[in-house]
Design a protein around this motif. Structure first.
Motif, PDB file in Angstrom:
ATOM      1  N   LEU A  62       0.734  -1.260  -0.039  1.00 26.67           N
ATOM      2  CA  LEU A  62      -0.084   0.056  -0.030  1.00 26.67           C
ATOM      3  C   LEU A  62       0.967   1.045  -0.159  1.00 26.67           C
ATOM      4  O   LEU A  62       1.787   1.438   0.939  1.00 26.67           O
ATOM      5  CB  LEU A  62      -0.911  -0.249   1.269  1.00 26.67           C
ATOM      6  N   THR A  63       0.780   2.155  -1.031  1.00 31.01           N
ATOM      7  CA  THR A  63       1.609   3.276  -1.183  1.00 31.01           C
ATOM      8  C   THR A  63       0.581   4.380  -0.935  1.00 31.01           C
ATOM      9  O   THR A  63      -0.361   4.721  -1.630  1.00 31.01           O
ATOM     10  CB  THR A  63       2.225   3.149  -2.565  1.00 31.01           C
ATOM     11  N   VAL A  64       1.058   5.355  -0.001  1.00 32.72           N
ATOM     12  CA  VAL A  64       0.565   6.761   0.057  1.00 32.72           C
ATOM     13  C   VAL A  64       1.317   7.728  -0.367  1.00 32.72           C
ATOM     14  O   VAL A  64       2.801   7.738  -0.057  1.00 32.72           O
ATOM     15  CB  VAL A  64       0.493   6.809   1.725  1.00 32.72           C
ATOM     16  N   THR A  65       1.005   8.547  -1.440  1.00 31.99           N
ATOM     17  CA  THR A  65       1.989   9.521  -2.033  1.00 31.99           C
ATOM     18  C   THR A  65       1.212  10.925  -1.590  1.00 31.99           C
ATOM     19  O   THR A  65       0.293  11.233  -1.521  1.00 31.99           O
ATOM     20  CB  THR A  65       1.475   9.414  -3.470  1.00 31.99           C
ATOM     21  N   VAL A  66       2.298  11.887  -1.329  1.00 26.93           N
ATOM     22  CA  VAL A  66       2.142  13.100  -1.010  1.00 26.93           C
ATOM     23  C   VAL A  66       2.680  13.866  -2.092  1.00 26.93           C
ATOM     24  O   VAL A  66       3.779  14.130  -2.354  1.00 26.93           O
ATOM     25  CB  VAL A  66       2.773  13.399   0.168  1.00 26.93           C
ATOM     26  N   ASN A  67       2.042  14.433  -3.029  1.00 20.03           N
ATOM     27  CA  ASN A  67       2.434  15.387  -4.098  1.00 20.03           C
ATOM     28  C   ASN A  67       2.925  16.649  -3.780  1.00 20.03           C
ATOM     29  O   ASN A  67       3.030  16.978  -2.593  1.00 20.03           O
ATOM     30  CB  ASN A  67       1.670  15.365  -5.218  1.00 20.03           C
ATOM     31  N   GLY A  94      -7.294   2.010   6.601  1.00 24.76           N
ATOM     32  CA  GLY A  94      -7.915   1.330   7.634  1.00 24.76           C
ATOM     33  C   GLY A  94      -8.729   0.147   7.247  1.00 24.76           C
ATOM     34  O   GLY A  94      -8.556  -0.950   7.871  1.00 24.76           O
ATOM     35  N   GLU A  95      -9.189   0.283   6.090  1.00 21.46           N
ATOM     36  CA  GLU A  95     -10.083  -0.708   5.358  1.00 21.46           C
ATOM     37  C   GLU A  95      -9.247  -2.000   5.133  1.00 21.46           C
ATOM     38  O   GLU A  95      -9.226  -2.898   4.938  1.00 21.46           O
ATOM     39  CB  GLU A  95     -10.837  -0.267   4.387  1.00 21.46           C
ATOM     40  N   VAL A  96      -8.147  -1.447   4.143  1.00 21.98           N
ATOM     41  CA  VAL A  96      -7.238  -2.447   3.684  1.00 21.98           C
ATOM     42  C   VAL A  96      -6.338  -3.124   4.687  1.00 21.98           C
ATOM     43  O   VAL A  96      -6.236  -4.294   4.807  1.00 21.98           O
ATOM     44  CB  VAL A  96      -6.017  -1.523   2.906  1.00 21.98           C
ATOM     45  N   LEU A  97      -5.986  -2.502   5.826  1.00 19.56           N
ATOM     46  CA  LEU A  97      -5.209  -2.857   6.984  1.00 19.56           C
ATOM     47  C   LEU A  97      -6.059  -3.773   7.773  1.00 19.56           C
ATOM     48  O   LEU A  97      -5.713  -4.930   8.229  1.00 19.56           O
ATOM     49  CB  LEU A  97      -4.622  -1.894   7.822  1.00 19.56           C
ATOM     50  N   ASN A 100      -6.124  -7.222   5.905  1.00 18.34           N
ATOM     51  CA  ASN A 100      -4.630  -7.917   5.870  1.00 18.34           C
ATOM     52  C   ASN A 100      -3.808  -7.006   6.708  1.00 18.34           C
ATOM     53  O   ASN A 100      -3.203  -5.939   6.045  1.00 18.34           O
ATOM     54  CB  ASN A 100      -4.258  -8.041   4.284  1.00 18.34           C
ATOM     55  N   PRO A 101      -3.584  -7.269   8.087  1.00 23.93           N
ATOM     56  CA  PRO A 101      -2.675  -6.306   8.844  1.00 23.93           C
ATOM     57  C   PRO A 101      -1.266  -6.445   8.376  1.00 23.93           C
ATOM     58  O   PRO A 101      -0.625  -5.676   8.615  1.00 23.93           O
ATOM     59  CB  PRO A 101      -2.962  -6.950   9.986  1.00 23.93           C
ATOM     60  N   LYS A 102      -0.870  -7.500   7.735  1.00 20.51           N
ATOM     61  CA  LYS A 102       0.460  -7.753   7.217  1.00 20.51           C
ATOM     62  C   LYS A 102       0.882  -6.679   6.086  1.00 20.51           C
ATOM     63  O   LYS A 102       1.974  -7.130   5.371  1.00 20.51           O
ATOM     64  CB  LYS A 102       1.052  -9.142   7.302  1.00 20.51           C
TER      65      LYS A 102
END
Length: 146
Positions: A62-67, A94-97, A100-102
């Motif tokens: 999961l990648t969070v991008t800050v432009n 939160g939904e993704v984790l 699958n918490p790993k």
């Protein structure tokens, strides 16, 4: 007046010219469409020497991008989401984790965005349940001298 009909001898070879034509057309199509398939958010990542992260996960991280404008985007795989605010980012992560918490979580921060926005993203990820967060950088160019 007997007319002799010449019988052609059957060819034992396969004519591959049509197959080559089809392959060349497909090659041109793939060469033209390949750059169009790459999607993402334009981010000027900081260039620092670092070791690549070994990935043993079975699913994409999961990648969070800050432009550069400080806007958040989330992607898992190749397709980023639309621009998100902090509440939407927290909810999606939160939904993704929770499923699958790993899941590995990374932050890609533009080198021109304020440090506070990257730290804010990391705080949101921690609130959403991410235990470990990695920062994505690019290796320095071989010919640049800093």
């Amino acid at each position: 007046m007997s007319r002799r009909h010449r019988r052609r001898k059957p060819m034992a070879q396969i004519n591959v010219v049509p197959y080559i034509d089809v392959m060349l057309v497909l090659l041109v199509i793939f060469l033209v469409t390949a750059p169009l398939l790459k999607q993402g958010v334009k981010v000027d990542l900081p260039r620092v020497p670092s070791k690549p992260v070994s990935s043993q996960a079975t699913q994409p991280p999961l990648t969070v991008t800050v432009n550069a404008q400080g806007i958040f985007f989330v992607s898992q795989g190749a397709n980023p989401t639309q621009p998100l605010d902090a509440a939407a980012l927290r909810r999606i992560v939160g939904e993704v984790l929770s499923k699958n918490p790993k899941t590995q979580v990374y932050v890609r921060g533009d080198s021109h965005v304020s440090y506070g926005k990257v730290v804010e993203a990391m705080g949101i990820l921690q609130q959403a349940g991410a235990e470990k967060v990695g920062l994505v950088t690019e290796p320095p160019a071989a010919n640049s001298q800093r």
